[in-house]
Every structure is written in C-alpha cells, then in structure tokens.
Write an enzyme that holds these catalytic residues in place. Sequence first.
Site, PDB file in Angstrom:
ATOM      1  N   TYR A 191     -23.699  -9.346  13.463  1.00  0.00           N
ATOM      2  CA  TYR A 191     -23.808 -10.800  13.389  1.00  0.00           C
ATOM      3  C   TYR A 191     -25.262 -11.268  13.441  1.00  0.00           C
ATOM      4  O   TYR A 191     -25.527 -12.452  13.595  1.00  0.00           O
ATOM      5  CB  TYR A 191     -23.006 -11.465  14.520  1.00  0.00           C
ATOM      6  CG  TYR A 191     -21.500 -11.305  14.376  1.00  0.00           C
ATOM      7  CD1 TYR A 191     -20.927 -10.955  13.154  1.00  0.00           C
ATOM      8  CD2 TYR A 191     -20.664 -11.530  15.460  1.00  0.00           C
ATOM      9  CE1 TYR A 191     -19.554 -10.809  13.035  1.00  0.00           C
ATOM     10  CE2 TYR A 191     -19.284 -11.390  15.341  1.00  0.00           C
ATOM     11  CZ  TYR A 191     -18.744 -11.033  14.134  1.00  0.00           C
ATOM     12  OH  TYR A 191     -17.381 -10.904  14.013  1.00  0.00           O
ATOM     13  N   LYS A 244     -18.719   3.086  18.719  1.00  0.00           N
ATOM     14  CA  LYS A 244     -18.314   4.009  17.670  1.00  0.00           C
ATOM     15  C   LYS A 244     -19.532   4.879  17.322  1.00  0.00           C
ATOM     16  O   LYS A 244     -19.961   4.981  16.169  1.00  0.00           O
ATOM     17  CB  LYS A 244     -17.815   3.198  16.458  1.00  0.00           C
ATOM     18  CG  LYS A 244     -17.185   4.019  15.365  1.00  0.00           C
ATOM     19  CD  LYS A 244     -15.738   4.347  15.594  1.00  0.00           C
ATOM     20  CE  LYS A 244     -15.221   5.181  14.432  1.00  0.00           C
ATOM     21  NZ  LYS A 244     -13.869   5.705  14.627  1.00  0.00           N
ATOM     22  N   ASP A 273     -11.885   2.433  17.998  1.00  0.00           N
ATOM     23  CA  ASP A 273     -10.574   2.538  17.336  1.00  0.00           C
ATOM     24  C   ASP A 273      -9.523   3.060  18.322  1.00  0.00           C
ATOM     25  O   ASP A 273      -8.410   2.536  18.401  1.00  0.00           O
ATOM     26  CB  ASP A 273     -10.654   3.406  16.067  1.00  0.00           C
ATOM     27  CG  ASP A 273     -11.432   4.698  16.268  1.00  0.00           C
ATOM     28  OD1 ASP A 273     -12.048   4.880  17.342  1.00  0.00           O
ATOM     29  OD2 ASP A 273     -11.412   5.539  15.348  1.00  0.00           O
ATOM     30  N   ASP A 294     -15.672  -9.081  19.582  1.00  0.00           N
ATOM     31  CA  ASP A 294     -15.000 -10.209  18.939  1.00  0.00           C
ATOM     32  C   ASP A 294     -13.559  -9.813  18.591  1.00  0.00           C
ATOM     33  O   ASP A 294     -12.584 -10.483  18.968  1.00  0.00           O
ATOM     34  CB  ASP A 294     -15.794 -10.578  17.677  1.00  0.00           C
ATOM     35  CG  ASP A 294     -15.338 -11.869  17.044  1.00  0.00           C
ATOM     36  OD1 ASP A 294     -14.532 -12.583  17.648  1.00  0.00           O
ATOM     37  OD2 ASP A 294     -15.799 -12.156  15.924  1.00  0.00           O
ATOM     38  N   ASP A 318      -9.882 -10.608  20.782  1.00  0.00           N
ATOM     39  CA  ASP A 318      -8.798 -11.347  20.122  1.00  0.00           C
ATOM     40  C   ASP A 318      -7.501 -10.535  20.148  1.00  0.00           C
ATOM     41  O   ASP A 318      -6.407 -11.088  20.310  1.00  0.00           O
ATOM     42  CB  ASP A 318      -9.149 -11.658  18.659  1.00  0.00           C
ATOM     43  CG  ASP A 318      -9.652 -13.087  18.488  1.00  0.00           C
ATOM     44  OD1 ASP A 318     -10.318 -13.589  19.418  1.00  0.00           O
ATOM     45  OD2 ASP A 318      -9.383 -13.693  17.434  1.00  0.00           O
TER      46      ASP A 318
END
Length: 326
Positions: A120, A167, A199, A223, A227
């Site tokens: 971002y 990751k 993951d 993010d 959620d």
Amino acid sequence: MTHEIAVIPGDGIGQEVTPAAVEVLEALEPDFEFVEAEAGDAVKDETGEALPQETYDLAAAADATLFGAAGDTAADVILPLREAVDSFVNVRPAKAYPGIDAVRPETDLIFLRENTEGVYAGHEDRLTQDVSTLTRVVTESASERLAEFACDYVAGDDHDGFSIVHKANVMRETDGLFRDTVKGVADENGVETDQVLMDAFATRVCLDPEQFDVVVCPNLAGDVLSDLAAGLVGGLGLLPSANIGPDRALFEPVHGTAPDIAGEGVANPAATIISAAMLLEYLGYDDESDRVHTAVEATLEDGPRTPDLGGDASTEDVTAAIIDRL
Ligand code: ATP
Ligand code: MG
C-alpha cells in the site's frame, strides 16, 4: 489534564453512531473537550473538499480523534486522517460476543497491522498496455516501530506473546526483513513469538481461532486477515478499530456509512462505542474503558438490540441502555 477529542462524524450512519459514542464518553465524565469537524461527501458537495484543512489540522493536534464514516470520498478522508496522526499501527480486535450469531463464537483476536507501507506504499506502474508492476516497500524502521508497539501491547495485559504472520518463504527480502526485525525486537524484550505463514494462518484461524491471540501482520495481510476474522465473529457491524501514532490516535468503527439504513435512527452504535472504549484506554482511562466494554457486552447479550441484530430498538434506545449499565 484536559484532553482534546476531535469528533468527525462524516456521512451516513456516521452522523448517528458518532454522537452516540460521544454521549457515552460524556456520561463517564472524563476530562474531555470535544471539538466537532466536517469531512466526507456532504462537505465535499458544499465546499469542493472532502477533508477541509481545518479538519485535518484538528485531528493533527487533538489528543485523539473519533471518526464515523465517509461515503464515496472515504479514501480522500481516512488516508490523510491516518497520516495526520502519523498512524503506524492499525489495531483491530475481532471478538465474538455472547448472544450474537458468529461462525466461530470462541474467536477473540487482536490484529496489529502495519499501517504505512507494504504493497500500500503506492508504488504502482503501468509499463505497457499489457504489463503493470507494483513495488512493495518494507523497512526495518517501520517493522521495528510495529514490533515495539506489539511488545508493549502484550506486556500490558494477560497475553502470552504474539504471532508473526508473513510469507517470508516466498517474499524473502521484504517479508524476510519484516519477520527478522519483528522477531529481533521481541527477543530483545523477552516476548515470546511464534511464526505462521499467512496462507496457513487463513486456514488455521478458520478451523481453530483459539490457537491465536495477538497477531502481528504486514499491511496487506493484516487488511485481508482481519476482515476474514470479522467474518468469524459475525460481520463488520460490531468491530472497532484504532489507528495509533506516536503522539495521537484515531478511532473508528470498521463498518462504513450503511446508506441502506442511514437517516432511519436504527444504526447499531456498538462498533463506535467500543471504538470509544479503545480511545479511553489509549488516554489512560482503563477503568472507564472496562466499564464501557462491560456495558456494551451486557447490552448485546440482553438487549435492547437494533434491527441488524434481530431487534427493533433504535440507536438512541441502545445508547441509553449502555449508558444505564455503565
Ligand atoms: P460504505 O461504502 O460506506 O462502506 P456500504 O454500503 O459498504 O457503505 P457498510 O457500512 O460497509 O455499507 O455496511 C455493510 C452492510 O452492513 C449494510 O447493509 C449496512 O446496513 C450494514 N451495517 C453496517 N454497519 C452497521 C451498523 N452500525 N448498524 C447496522 N447495520 C450496519
Ligand atoms: Mg463497506
């Protein structure tokens, strides 16, 4: 000492739930001076600017800001406001409440999400019609700042340490730096950590959320995964969040303007009132913060409830019931 609190209701149900949270704060009588300011679609229609300079300046100077929601202009409002408080971490609790339908009622997680960089950071290019690229930025300084916050966070409460989600097996440089820096800071502070690939985290948190507690993530992973956790506890409607900076902070419900119910007086104020409880804790009013959490929990369990939770009470009824239980 008086604390100045910027209040920015914004658009839609922000206009309904933000005053409800202010009412709760006023009922507790902490030493707060509230200053209200405009932001969002409505003020843009009037003035051409979604975030007037005076609103930005107010948030940049206030001890804490309580924000509601903004409609189409959300990105033009919330991104600069987060920058106004120099927010480097987004704190997102995902907790299921007794009496509320949840996929995983045992969920009780805190996400600490890096709030300034990663994918971002905004370095995207369109090289040709056919090819686009994105540069991911991870710095040692931002990772350190996040890790130090996480160490303080787990020291303050009954947490056993935190999980580092990354990751780094694929993104060896960026997530490698993130993982090593966060782990290094935790080790120096004697804080226990475990590491989970993002993951694998997604699967494991769905199957058994109780194996996690405080979760420290890079920006995009935080993010998405927070959620996902919102889904486990029954949707976005009850979730609060905090954007913390070195000297000030901004608190907001996770939900948006809910245009489908705006203006009807039936928005659920719980997410914003829980955000206000986080604001109290941030400013050192731990006892008042606990009282708000307890009153909200009792009200979610025993009612009255707004229509989104199957009740027929208004925002005002629920707010009054919470204040009664303080
Ligand atoms: P925005 O673009 O501002 O995010 P949205 O249409 O995505 O608007 P959200 O605010 O994200 O709407 O809400 C999604 C759904 O959840 C809507 O149906 C809305 O009515 C419901 N909802 C969200 N927050 C609340 C709340 N506080 N009380 C009741 N219902 C809510
Ligand atoms: Mg939305």
